[in-house]
Scaffold this motif. Structure first.
Motif, PDB file in Angstrom:
ATOM      1  N   CYS A   1       0.868  -1.215  -0.052  1.00  0.00           N
ATOM      2  CA  CYS A   1      -0.151   0.115  -0.012  1.00  0.00           C
ATOM      3  C   CYS A   1       0.725   1.243  -0.125  1.00  0.00           C
ATOM      4  O   CYS A   1       1.654   1.432   0.933  1.00  0.00           O
ATOM      5  N   THR A  38      -0.664   4.312   0.456  1.00  0.00           N
ATOM      6  CA  THR A  38      -1.762   5.277   0.877  1.00  0.00           C
ATOM      7  C   THR A  38      -1.859   6.362  -0.132  1.00  0.00           C
ATOM      8  O   THR A  38      -2.064   7.520   0.219  1.00  0.00           O
ATOM      9  N   CYS A  39      -2.187   5.823  -1.340  1.00  0.00           N
ATOM     10  CA  CYS A  39      -2.496   6.911  -2.348  1.00  0.00           C
ATOM     11  C   CYS A  39      -3.931   7.197  -2.161  1.00  0.00           C
ATOM     12  O   CYS A  39      -4.478   8.470  -2.558  1.00  0.00           O
ATOM     13  N   GLY A  40      -4.916   6.535  -1.615  1.00  0.00           N
ATOM     14  CA  GLY A  40      -6.325   6.868  -1.675  1.00  0.00           C
ATOM     15  C   GLY A  40      -7.070   6.711  -2.719  1.00  0.00           C
ATOM     16  O   GLY A  40      -8.420   6.933  -2.840  1.00  0.00           O
ATOM     17  N   CYS A  54      -8.301   3.993  -3.681  1.00  0.00           N
ATOM     18  CA  CYS A  54      -9.352   3.000  -3.351  1.00  0.00           C
ATOM     19  C   CYS A  54     -10.620   3.750  -2.649  1.00  0.00           C
ATOM     20  O   CYS A  54     -11.666   3.500  -3.172  1.00  0.00           O
ATOM     21  N   ARG A  91      -8.603   2.862   2.545  1.00  0.00           N
ATOM     22  CA  ARG A  91      -7.354   3.257   2.958  1.00  0.00           C
ATOM     23  C   ARG A  91      -7.160   3.111   4.397  1.00  0.00           C
ATOM     24  O   ARG A  91      -5.965   2.447   4.728  1.00  0.00           O
ATOM     25  N   ARG A 145      -4.463   0.788   6.563  1.00  0.00           N
ATOM     26  CA  ARG A 145      -3.580   1.410   7.313  1.00  0.00           C
ATOM     27  C   ARG A 145      -3.569   0.754   8.727  1.00  0.00           C
ATOM     28  O   ARG A 145      -2.537   0.331   9.455  1.00  0.00           O
ATOM     29  N   CYS A 199     -12.547  -0.781  -5.059  1.00  0.00           N
ATOM     30  CA  CYS A 199     -11.386  -0.219  -4.578  1.00  0.00           C
ATOM     31  C   CYS A 199     -10.216  -1.222  -5.434  1.00  0.00           C
ATOM     32  O   CYS A 199      -8.997  -0.597  -5.671  1.00  0.00           O
ATOM     33  N   CYS A 226      -6.881   0.428  -7.437  1.00  0.00           N
ATOM     34  CA  CYS A 226      -5.672   0.268  -6.623  1.00  0.00           C
ATOM     35  C   CYS A 226      -4.408  -0.157  -7.496  1.00  0.00           C
ATOM     36  O   CYS A 226      -4.379  -1.143  -8.321  1.00  0.00           O
TER      37      CYS A 226
END
Ligand code: SF4
Ligand code: SF4
Length: 236
Positions: free
Chosen positions: A29, A31-33, A35, A50, A54, A79, A83
């Motif tokens: 991951c 953490t790009c967001g 999804c 996201r 996390r 998502c 992704c």
């Protein structure tokens, strides 16, 4: 210097998922967001995909085990489509649903699944379904002369298409069934319902028990095979 207590961070789920799903790419991951941007359940019950990943990576198992967001995620997999790292969020969500004790799952969801294991998710008798279909058809014939030859076949062996039905419609809004009958009739489709295992939904997918889900799916599939219908139309 302030000490930070990391003892609540168990990360047991992370270890468990890494072992049981080695191809689920949990650690990739960014953490790009992306999804979260496409998720219809984002921000409901304070969660999004996201954040879910996390929490998983950071070992906040207690948060994940308690969140009811699990039941707003429909496992639609949008998502995963979005992704860039191909992370299978839906598989983690599904696995977590299955870990929740039955008595802590949403009662209506579990009840729908339990009813479905007997026949259909609203629990109406099969004879009532057959009667409602016949009654609606009679009403159309009586009130809409242009549809006088409309059919709603039941248990027609060898029909080209098998059609299932959301149980809500014959139970509380039977007139909604007629629109699809008319479309199928207008395009000349040879189709049939079944008088058993006719409900197209499978709530056991959402309650998170793979055995129940498989049981219902097999019953539905065996019904289609017994009728000899080569094509299954799933309305759900
Ligand atoms: S699978 Fe769940 S998390 Fe992913 S987009 Fe669908 S609802 Fe959102
Ligand atoms: S889209 Fe994939 S990489 Fe980006 S935050 Fe979501 S899970 Fe992580």
């Amino acid at each position: 210097m302030t000490e930070i207590d990391l003892s609540p961070l168990r990360a047991e789920l992370k270890k468990q998922f890494r072992q049981s799903m080695p191809d689920a790419k949990l650690d990739y991951c960014l953490t790009c967001g992306l999804c979260a941007s496409g998720c219809p359940a984002s921000d409901i019950e304070g969660m999004d995909p996201r954040k879910f990943i996390r929490y998983l990576i950071l070992g906040q198992d207690d948060v994940l085990k308690k969140t009811n967001w699990l039941y707003t995620c429909s496992i639609c997999q949008r998502c995963e489509y979005a992704c860039p790292m191909g992370i299978h969020v839906g598989r983690f969500v599904y696995a977590l649903k299955g870990m929740r004790p039955i008595e802590e799952r949403p009662k209506n969801l579990q009840k729908s699944c339990d009813l479905q294991k007997q026949s259909n998710s609203t629990g109406i008798p099969n004879a009532d379904f057959v009667w409602v279909v016949g009654d609606m058809l009679e009403e159309v014939h009586a009130t809409e002369p242009e549809w006088a030859d409309l059919q709603a076949p039941m248990d027609k062996v060898g029909a080209r298409f098998y059609l299932n039905q959301n149980a809500k419609e014959p139970t509380v809004e039977p007139e909604e069934m007629v629109f699809l009958w008319k479309i199928l009739h207008a395009v000349g489709i040879d189709w049939t319902y079944s008088s058993e295992w006719w409900d197209g939904a499978n709530y056991c997918l959402f309650s998170g028990d793979p055995k129940d889900w498989e049981f219902v799916t097999r019953k539905q599939a065996e019904t289609v095979d017994a009728l000899g219908c080569p094509t299954y139309i799933n309305t759900e």
